[in-house]
Design a protein around this motif. Sequence first.
Motif, PDB file in Angstrom:
ATOM      1  N   ASN A 165       0.834  -1.200   0.000  1.00 39.36           N
ATOM      2  CA  ASN A 165       0.000   0.000   0.000  1.00 39.36           C
ATOM      3  C   ASN A 165       0.871   1.253   0.000  1.00 39.36           C
ATOM      4  O   ASN A 165       0.539   2.249  -0.646  1.00 39.36           O
ATOM      5  N   ALA A 166       1.986   1.202   0.725  1.00 38.27           N
ATOM      6  CA  ALA A 166       2.909   2.341   0.742  1.00 38.27           C
ATOM      7  C   ALA A 166       3.555   2.517  -0.630  1.00 38.27           C
ATOM      8  O   ALA A 166       3.725   3.649  -1.108  1.00 38.27           O
ATOM      9  N   VAL A 167       3.921   1.414  -1.268  1.00 42.12           N
ATOM     10  CA  VAL A 167       4.506   1.488  -2.610  1.00 42.12           C
ATOM     11  C   VAL A 167       3.485   2.063  -3.587  1.00 42.12           C
ATOM     12  O   VAL A 167       3.809   2.929  -4.410  1.00 42.12           O
ATOM     13  N   LEU A 168       2.255   1.605  -3.491  1.00 44.34           N
ATOM     14  CA  LEU A 168       1.186   2.106  -4.356  1.00 44.34           C
ATOM     15  C   LEU A 168       0.985   3.606  -4.167  1.00 44.34           C
ATOM     16  O   LEU A 168       0.922   4.368  -5.155  1.00 44.34           O
ATOM     17  N   ALA A 169       0.898   4.050  -2.929  1.00 41.13           N
ATOM     18  CA  ALA A 169       0.671   5.474  -2.653  1.00 41.13           C
ATOM     19  C   ALA A 169       1.831   6.326  -3.167  1.00 41.13           C
ATOM     20  O   ALA A 169       1.616   7.437  -3.685  1.00 41.13           O
ATOM     21  N   ASP A 170       3.038   5.815  -3.034  1.00 32.22           N
ATOM     22  CA  ASP A 170       4.232   6.530  -3.492  1.00 32.22           C
ATOM     23  C   ASP A 170       4.165   6.766  -5.003  1.00 32.22           C
ATOM     24  O   ASP A 170       4.380   7.883  -5.496  1.00 32.22           O
ATOM     25  N   ILE A 171       3.837   5.713  -5.741  1.00 28.64           N
ATOM     26  CA  ILE A 171       3.779   5.820  -7.203  1.00 28.64           C
ATOM     27  C   ILE A 171       2.621   6.720  -7.632  1.00 28.64           C
ATOM     28  O   ILE A 171       2.767   7.561  -8.527  1.00 28.64           O
ATOM     29  N   ILE A 172       1.468   6.557  -6.996  1.00 25.72           N
ATOM     30  CA  ILE A 172       0.313   7.386  -7.337  1.00 25.72           C
ATOM     31  C   ILE A 172       0.617   8.865  -7.117  1.00 25.72           C
ATOM     32  O   ILE A 172       0.211   9.720  -7.916  1.00 25.72           O
ATOM     33  N   THR A 173       1.342   9.178  -6.060  1.00 25.01           N
ATOM     34  CA  THR A 173       1.692  10.573  -5.782  1.00 25.01           C
ATOM     35  C   THR A 173       2.479  11.184  -6.932  1.00 25.01           C
ATOM     36  O   THR A 173       2.213  12.315  -7.364  1.00 25.01           O
ATOM     37  N   VAL A 174       3.441  10.442  -7.456  1.00 22.61           N
ATOM     38  CA  VAL A 174       4.238  10.946  -8.576  1.00 22.61           C
ATOM     39  C   VAL A 174       3.414  10.977  -9.857  1.00 22.61           C
ATOM     40  O   VAL A 174       3.490  11.931 -10.636  1.00 22.61           O
TER      41      VAL A 174
END
Length: 208
Positions: A93-102
């Motif tokens: 979920n943290a990886v997903l949120a990181d990519i979505i932010t960019v």
Amino acid sequence: MIDHTLLAPGATAADVAATIDEARELGVYAVCLSPSMLPVRAPGLVVATVAGFPSGKHHSLIKGSEARLAVEQGAAEVDMVIDVGAALAADYNAVLADIITVREAVGDDTVLKVIIESAALPDATIAEVCRVAENAGANFVKTSTGFHPAGGAEVRAVRIMADTVGGRLGIKASGGIRTAEFAAELIAAGATRLGMSASRAVLQGFPG
């Protein structure tokens, strides 16, 4: 297929100019440069850059801001580094949120490549991070920064990435590609883009 790359910490403006000239001479697709070296004039070439590079241990908002500024300064493609520790901890979920932010920071028109540092990840984690990157709206998954002590591109990792998201996402192999033989193995495994600084030596190894 080649992103002709200059991401060395000691790179100067003169080095960037020489890299762009060499890229145009070789007829490669893109130049990949540090964001601090933008904007640049690179007629006939796609300009790519990096965000959260090379550790990935940057706040997602910092990665997004860095990527947005680079796009405003002419970058058409952004290669972002995930938080490898989050992936190793299975905090997808943290990886997903990181990519979505960019992804949201750069908009839909920018090509987003997600660097997963595959040499540092188990096979199952490589596959899951690729699925997360696809769900987050990435255009490519990319093996490596070339700066991680675990190593760079590997045929094994490219094959896993291609088996997981090939045909839907691009597969970029990067890190330690210095010979035509290795480049050919990576392409055969499923790589659709190669990131390297040794572009001339690699190309000279291909007939014609």
